[in-house]
Scaffold this active site. Structure first.
Site: not given
Length: 469
Positions: A386, A437, A446
């Site tokens: 992310h 994932d 993230e």
């Protein structure tokens, strides 16, 4: 700053395939290193170059990143160009950036002597942050603590190089106090001053002079370590308990510093033999006893695969910060020839190191999914992190501007990120060792600077222990 009223808030609000090294005998570890810790260290430092904001230097190694945020601060008539984007978005948050700086500095202070060729890279990562923090504290009684509007930034999925969202500037001053971020900024500048004391004494003096503008327990602990002034020692002795030194909150991260202050101040007693701070040994021991399985006070939760688990969102920051504290406290205990006693259970420094090593090994691939949670390390690692810059085509490959909303088609797709953010450590698996994932899953996918920063010291220690550094 007129912050006395909120003084206590500072602490109340806080926060793979296997690579074999040459077998060597070492007192602290098994005979074989399970991972290439030196490689992981180099990559975890390199990651910070991918998070840079501002005008990038010619030495930039993550070359898919380009200049960004070159007018930051202009709307307020201040220069706030530079610093780091702390995670996968394009906002610069001063609080986590300062904590990142403190932990990078603490890693170098404790283990920099073992870093060999990576020491210069680590210092450059710190310097990129301190240059920004000096700009953010350039005006007396004011700290600029954020650049970018989180709401509008999060409504776009765009490269930092393309930013067209408002670069709003937020500050704290006597009218809008923010004790926590002020104290963390003081801690960061003080800790960094120790890093540069020998190699750049004039810069070190600038950092400590700026740091002295604020204090509180975490900030005071670093100011005491950096200046040795009785003022800070007196402050700690007088206010330590009020500010939470004996609290049983055992989380350490960018928004909670209780435990870090305990471990840091325990060194004054254990290593410097400062008897007036003897309570911090027992405060630190209480924390250790809460972590280690099999002790009467153990409260820590572990996944079935053995990962410390504290939070659903970005749990790996808790893993890396805890591992650093374990390795560091083990160093202090060894120096003092002392152990931790948890009821009738004796915990040795070796045990602390082994617990930390197990956490790092899990992060690097010794886990049920056989996945490294550090991007670019090992054969299997997260492909869809992310992170805006990593997920969108680079400026070199796609020179045309990618509009605010256009990036969401990429964000929601299953395609792997085109740009590998080498060294980035993601939020990690859930309490059942599962990791989807998935790019939209910011809680697990993230990366963040405050996840990587504490890992630097631990990886250095492990790499050195196995003869890799």
């Amino acid at each position: 700053m007129a912050m006395a009223i909120t003084i206590f808030l500072f602490l109340l609000s806080f926060v793979t395939p296997v690579f074999l090294a040459k077998p060597i005998h070492h007192a602290h570890h098994p005979r074989f290193a399970s991972h290439n810790y030196r490689d992981a260290l180099a990559k975890s430092i390199l990651y910070f170059e991918g998070q840079r904001s501002g005008k990038l230097p010619s030495s930039q190694r993550i070359t898919w990143r380009k200049d960004s945020g070159l007018s930051d601060g202009k709307a307020m008539g201040v220069d706030l160009v530079g610093g780091y984007y702390d995670a996968g978005d394009n906002v610069k948050f001063g609080f986590p950036m300062a904590f990142t700086t403190t932990m990078l500095s603490w890693s170098v202070i404790e283990f920099g002597g073992l870093m060999k060729g990576e020491l210069l890279n680590a210092k450059q990562a710190i310097g990129w942050a301190t240059e920004y923090l000096l700009k953010a504290t350039a005006h007396p009684d004011t700290i600029y603590v954020q650049v970018g509007d989180a709401g509008s930034d999060h409504s776009c999925w765009e490269r930092p190089e393309d930013m067209d969202t408002p670069r709003s500037v937020y500050k704290i001053d006597k009218n809008t106090p923010g004790t926590e971020v002020a104290a963390e900024t003081a801690a960061a500048l003080a800790a960094a001053s120790l890093v540069f004391r020998k190699c750049n004494p004039s810069y070190s003096k600038i950092l400590i002079k700026r740091a002295i503008r604020d204090e509180l327990l975490w900030g005071a602990a670093w100011l005491h370590r950096a200046t040795k002034k009785p003022t800070y020692l007196n402050y700690i002795q007088r206010n330590g308990q009020t500010l939470g030194a004996a609290e049983t909150d055992n989380t350490f991260g960018w928004d909670n510093k209780h435990v870090g202050a305990r471990i840091l101040l325990s060194k004054s007693f254990l290593v410097q033999k400062l008897q007036t701070l003897h309570d911090y040994k027992s405060h630190a021991d209480n924390y250790i006893c809460s972590l280690i399985p099999g002790t009467p006070a153990s409260q820590a939760q572990y996944t079935p695969g053995g990962l410390l688990f504290k939070m659903d969102d970005s749990n790996m920051q808790y893993v890396t910060s805890t591992s650093f504290l374990l390795i560091t406290y083990a160093k202090y205990l060894t120096s003092a020839r002392m152990v931790v006693k948890c009821g009738g259970v004796v915990i040795t420094p070796k045990r602390l190191r082994n617990v930390a090593k197990k956490q790092v090994d899990y992060l690097l691939g010794d886990n049920p999914l056989k996945m490294s949670y550090m991007v670019g390390y090992g054969a299997r690692y997260p492909q869809r992190i992310h992170h805006r810059g990593s997920s969108l085509p680079s400026v070199a490959n796609h020179p045309a501007k990618i509009q605010c909303r256009d990036g969401f088609s990429v964000m929601n797709s299953q395609s792997p990120n085109p740009n590998v953010l080498v060294g980035a450590v993601v939020g990690g698996p859930d309490e059942h060792d599962r990791f989807p994932d998935k790019r939209s899953d910011y809680e697990q996918s993230e990366p963040a600077t405050y996840i990587n920063a504490p890992l630097i010291g631990t990886l250095t220690y492990l790499a050195h222990s196995f003869g890799q550094l």
